[in-house]
Design an enzyme around this catalytic site. Structure first.
Site, PDB file in Angstrom:
ATOM      1  N   ASP A 121     -22.974 -42.932 -27.892  1.00  0.00           N
ATOM      2  CA  ASP A 121     -23.488 -42.409 -26.636  1.00  0.00           C
ATOM      3  C   ASP A 121     -24.855 -41.787 -26.924  1.00  0.00           C
ATOM      4  O   ASP A 121     -25.123 -41.356 -28.042  1.00  0.00           O
ATOM      5  CB  ASP A 121     -22.524 -41.363 -26.084  1.00  0.00           C
ATOM      6  CG  ASP A 121     -22.929 -40.862 -24.715  1.00  0.00           C
ATOM      7  OD1 ASP A 121     -23.353 -41.678 -23.888  1.00  0.00           O
ATOM      8  OD2 ASP A 121     -22.824 -39.643 -24.474  1.00  0.00           O
ATOM      9  N   ASP A 180     -19.048 -37.878 -26.069  1.00  0.00           N
ATOM     10  CA  ASP A 180     -18.650 -36.490 -25.820  1.00  0.00           C
ATOM     11  C   ASP A 180     -18.123 -36.252 -24.411  1.00  0.00           C
ATOM     12  O   ASP A 180     -17.487 -35.256 -24.163  1.00  0.00           O
ATOM     13  CB  ASP A 180     -19.816 -35.540 -26.090  1.00  0.00           C
ATOM     14  CG  ASP A 180     -21.059 -35.892 -25.266  1.00  0.00           C
ATOM     15  OD1 ASP A 180     -20.988 -36.839 -24.460  1.00  0.00           O
ATOM     16  OD2 ASP A 180     -22.092 -35.222 -25.441  1.00  0.00           O
ATOM     17  N   ASP A 200     -16.593 -41.241 -21.765  1.00  0.00           N
ATOM     18  CA  ASP A 200     -16.490 -41.909 -23.066  1.00  0.00           C
ATOM     19  C   ASP A 200     -15.041 -42.104 -23.514  1.00  0.00           C
ATOM     20  O   ASP A 200     -14.783 -42.896 -24.428  1.00  0.00           O
ATOM     21  CB  ASP A 200     -17.223 -41.094 -24.143  1.00  0.00           C
ATOM     22  CG  ASP A 200     -18.709 -40.994 -23.879  1.00  0.00           C
ATOM     23  OD1 ASP A 200     -19.294 -42.019 -23.493  1.00  0.00           O
ATOM     24  OD2 ASP A 200     -19.275 -39.908 -24.037  1.00  0.00           O
TER      25      ASP A 200
END
Length: 888
Positions: A326, A612, A616
């Site tokens: 990410d 996080d 996700d």
């Protein structure tokens, strides 16, 4: 889709009057129809069910068979030891499983406990679980959104959605727009608000269009629920090995017993020996050794900021060849920062800290940004809009005393930000003088500005000035910097809001972004050298994502970036074929992330996914290794992950992969060592019995050897220090067996060599007394002497051979003879136990042994060292051969 319909159409479908809301009776009826506004968790297994699941493995089945056989033989201690191994392995697995599976519970906790609802014409606070479709919700700053909404009203409304979309700044909302594209990305649905997101500024009103599992967060929960738990490569490999060993053990047992039957031997004795050999051929300590090695690795990794939630995941790290990361908070700092500013003196880069030497015009630009702000920032902590916090930090970097500035410049009035004007203005009084400061979209400021500040002077704005500002804006935008302009004007008296934004003096603009973490670039490069590809998956815009990825060395050109919309346009089949061409996936939804991970895995990759946010969680669970951020990460992300980084440092992932590779190598060493030793025992027994000799080892001796070599040396090999060159190797093929390369030949060669040396020692025991193993009527003392030599030689060969297993090509001197003190200790202890067995009279009698003479001891020592010496000579040949290939 609700966001593609007008407000009136949505209200009509939901049968609600926004001025009064639902009646209490209607709300209760809908609550019965749609259910409570909460997320459903997957039904949990009981601890007993989890325990039984740990026993459903082929290696465990083989161990159970070994328990039955040892009980039949009366070897109760061995049976107890094997049962202990099974139970220990299962308990370790259950402990890890109990800690997992909390992702949905974490999602439930994230839902707001209270919501402001308009019912029967009255605004009241209710439990969020009682919110139903059609409820009119009131939004204000600092409140979590209780359900998915189609906005009806918005006044300067901004909602922080990073946990869902990955965007690092709050999203401005506009209830008046209607989105015509039905598959508009989540982050672009400006007329909608989503459950569990946070209102950071402004206020709003919305009608509830989705509750519970029918929200965007609910979709994520559904994906987590339906995602199957995948087996790691290690689990698959051990399962296959267990099946093979089980079949091999049964085959050996039947074959030897059949040979004994044909040769007319004592069937009771041969049954005992064949069963003992079958037990010896199964490394029953393997499951426990693997668990111990993994546990040691987990402890070591936790000291390096990586917490492992599932033991087998440690090994999987070693075979990772793709890291999907990410962007926000993982590759970047999740903190908006001004990187450049422009005024009529030119463009300047902002250095973090006090290393900047700004001009007076630059200080005035920063002053205007600081005063025209509602945010606060002190002691490294900020409140308010991240963009405004970044502007306060700019003031600090350019040497402004913000406290003194705020004391001396009192705010008199303000003209709040509006999504139509895209401007914010404040009026300040300083020493009896009044000044207006305005910040916002640079295009809008250029339309309002009549003058510019140039080298300390106010001059009329010219076309050249406008072109300079527009060129600076374009340059910053190309670098994915978010631009913000600022202007001011002195006034004689307090003026109304509308008059504030007329005849302004343009000061310049700033360019800001969420910058990359400083240590990430080096980690990406190190991963690349190790054959590991880094991929960025983010909900942010394509250009912004590419700018960060290019800086970090992840992508080389914009063609390597693709958006979620473009993925949908390609179709699943075409996308799966082209997925290898991309390094950046931008503007993607949680469903896209899972799709990307699955497409990469379908091509044979072992994928690690870092993240996080709530968005996700599904992809973390779908990946071979899900890595959550420990500091910035949500509980949902942590609950769905296999590993948690306590320092949120991307570099820790690369370090963990290095440790994972070394841990796998250690497990492989232990497995190959055990199989080599067991093969040596099988070769010894099989060849001697086939050619008609007496059995060189009896049942108790076989079980003793098995117990001795299946424990201490194997565990010590599993605790070997890491190889410093392990990251110079390419990632392991996930389908690679334990016997890939020359490993299988090493097992066969080592096993046959140990077996043949043991047979030679057995023959020497006869020869020493003037007999041959083919002779009839050999004295029992001679047979005991031969068996003692075979017994001692076999153990010596196996213990010394453990040193050779530390590295496939490096010599014991290159890795360091004493660098693994546990292994040296295991060898010394093993030899000492052998001496105890032969030196103490009652132990010697129990094992049918005989004290050796000087020649016998010399033979044991010499033959015991031969496998180690042969292996070291083979390594020299391999090193020379590899150097020749490299030179060519």
């Amino acid at each position: 889709m609700w966001f593609s319909k007008s407000k009136e159409a949505v209200l009509y479908e939901l049968e609600v009057d926004p001025s009064r809301g639902l009646t209490e009776a209607e709300a209760q009826a809908r609550l019965k129809k749609y259910g409570p506004n909460k997320l459903k968790a997957r039904k949990k297994k009981s601890v007993f069910q989890l325990f039984l699941a740990q026993l459903q493995d082929w290696l465990i089945y083989v161990l159970f068979a070994a328990v039955v056989i040892t009980l039949i033989m009366g070897e109760y201690i061995d049976a107890i030891i094997i049962i202990a191994v099974i139970v220990l392995n299962a308990v370790l697995g259950v402990v890890q499983e109990v800690r997992a599976g909390n992702a949905i519970e974490a999602l439930q906790k994230m839902a707001s406990p209270k919501a402001l609802v308009r019912r029967d014409g009255v605004v009241q606070e209710v439990d969020s679980e009682t919110v139903v479709p059609g409820d009119i919700l009131v939004l204000d700053a600092g409140r979590y959104v209780a359900a998915d909404l189609r906005l009806l009203e918005s006044a300067h409304l901004q909602i922080e959605e990073s946990a869902l979309t990955g965007e690092s700044v709050p999203t401005p909302k506009d209830a008046s727009i209607t989105l015509k594209v039905p598959n508009t990305p989540l982050g672009d649905r400006d007329n909608a608000a989503f459950m569990s997101t946070l209102v950071t500024a402004g206020r709003g009103l919305g009608v509830t269009v989705g509750t519970g599992m029918h929200t965007e967060v609910g979709k994520i929960a559904r994906i987590i629920n339906t995602e199957e738990q995948i087996k790691t490569p290690l689990e698959i490999r051990l399962n296959r090995l267990g099946k093979s060993l089980g079949k091999f053990a049964i085959g050996i047992c039947v074959l030897i017993f059949g040979v004994a039957l044909l040769q007319g031997r004592d069937l009771a004795e041969m049954f005992l020996i064949s069963v003992s050999l079958a037990v010896a051929s199964i490394p029953e300590g393997l499951a426990a050794i693997v668990a111990i090695v993994l546990s040691i690795g987990v402890t070591s990794m936790s000291k390096r900021n990586a917490i492992i939630r599932r033991l087998p995941a440690v090994e999987t790290l070693g075979s990772v060849n793709i890291i999907c990361s990410d962007k926000t908070g993982t590759l970047t700092q999740n903190k908006m920062t001004v990187l450049k500013y422009f005024n009529m003196e030119g463009e300047a880069t902002v250095k973090p800290g006090k290393g900047n030497i700004p001009s007076e015009d630059a200080r005035l630009l920063a002053k205007a940004m600081v005063l025209c702000s509602d945010a606060t920032y002190a002691n490294g902590e900020g409140t308010g809009d991240p963009t405004e916090i970044a502007l306060l930090m700019l003031g600090d970097d350019l040497g402004l005393d913000r406290e003194a500035l705020n004391r001396e410049s009192k705010r008199i009035d303000e003209f709040s930000f509006d999504s139509n004007r895209k401007l914010m203005s404040t009026l300040h009084e300083e020493n009896g003088r009044y000044t207006v400061y305005t910040k916002g979209a640079i295009d809008n400021l250029l339309k309002l500005a009549t003058h510019v500040q140039e080298k300390g002077q106010v001059v009329p704005i010219s076309e050249q000035h406008r072109q300079q500002v527009q060129a600076a804006t374009a340059r910053m935008s190309e670098q994915a910097l978010r631009t913000l302009g600022v202007a001011y004007k002195p006034v004689e008296k307090v003026i109304c809001a509308e008059e504030m934004e007329r005849e302004l003096i343009l000061l310049g603009l700033v360019g800001m972004m969420d910058p990359p973490r400083t240590e990430v670039k080096g980690s990406v490069r190190k991963a690349k050298e190790a054959g590991i590809r880094t991929i960025m998956i983010t909900g942010d815009h394509k250009i912004t994502a590419y700018a960060i990825a290019h800086q970090l060395g992840i992508a080389e050109c914009l063609d390597q970036a693709i958006t979620g919309q473009e993925i949908d346009d390609l179709g699943e089949h075409t996308f799966n074929e082209k997925v290898r061409n991309y390094r950046i996936f931008a503007r993607v939804s949680p469903e896209h992330k899972v799709c990307i991970v699955r497409a990469l895995k379908a091509q044979g990759n072992v994928v690690s996914m870092t993240g996080d946010g709530v968005n996700d969680a599904p992809s973390l669970q779908a990946a071979d290794i899900g890595v959550a951020m420990g500091i910035a990460g949500t509980d949902v992300a942590k609950g769905a992950s296999d590993m948690i980084l306590t320092d949120d440092n991307f570099a820790t992932i690369v370090s963990a992969i290095e440790q994972g590779r070394n841990i796998y190598n250690n497990i492989r060493k232990a497995v190959l060592f055990l199989l080599t030793c067991n093969l040596g025992e099988v070769v010894t027994m099989f060849i001697t019995l086939i050619i008609g000799w007496e059995a060189p080892l009896i049942a108790t001796q076989l079980l003793w050897i098995n117990l001795l070599t299946d424990s201490m040396p194997a565990v010590a090999l599993g605790m070997d220090p890491g190889d410093p060159d392990v990251m110079r190797e390419k990632p392991r093929d996930p389908n690679e067996s334990f016997f890939a390369g020359i490993a299988g030949w090493r097992v066969l060669g080592g096993g046959f060599l140990i077996g043949l040396l043991t047979i030679f020692a057995f023959w020497f025991g006869y020869y020493e007394h003037g007999y041959s193993p083919f002779d009839d009527n050999v004295p029992f003392a001679t047979l005991e002497n031969a068996r003692t030599l075979a017994f001692m030689t076999l153990v010596a060969c196996q213990l010394f051979y453990a040193l050779a297993m530390r590295h496939p090509t490096k010599s014991i001197f290159q890795v360091g003879v004493f660098t693994n003190k546990y292994l040296i200790g295991a060898i010394v202890l093993g030899l000492a136990l052998q001496l105890v067995v032969i030196a103490i009279p009652f132990m010697r009698e129990a094992f049918n042994l005989k004290m050796l003479d000087k020649n016998g001891w010399f033979m044991v020592l010499f033959l015991g060292l031969v496998p180690l010496l042969v292996n070291e000579l083979g390594k020299i040949y391999l090193r020379v051969w590899r150097r020749k290939i490299v030179d060519q």
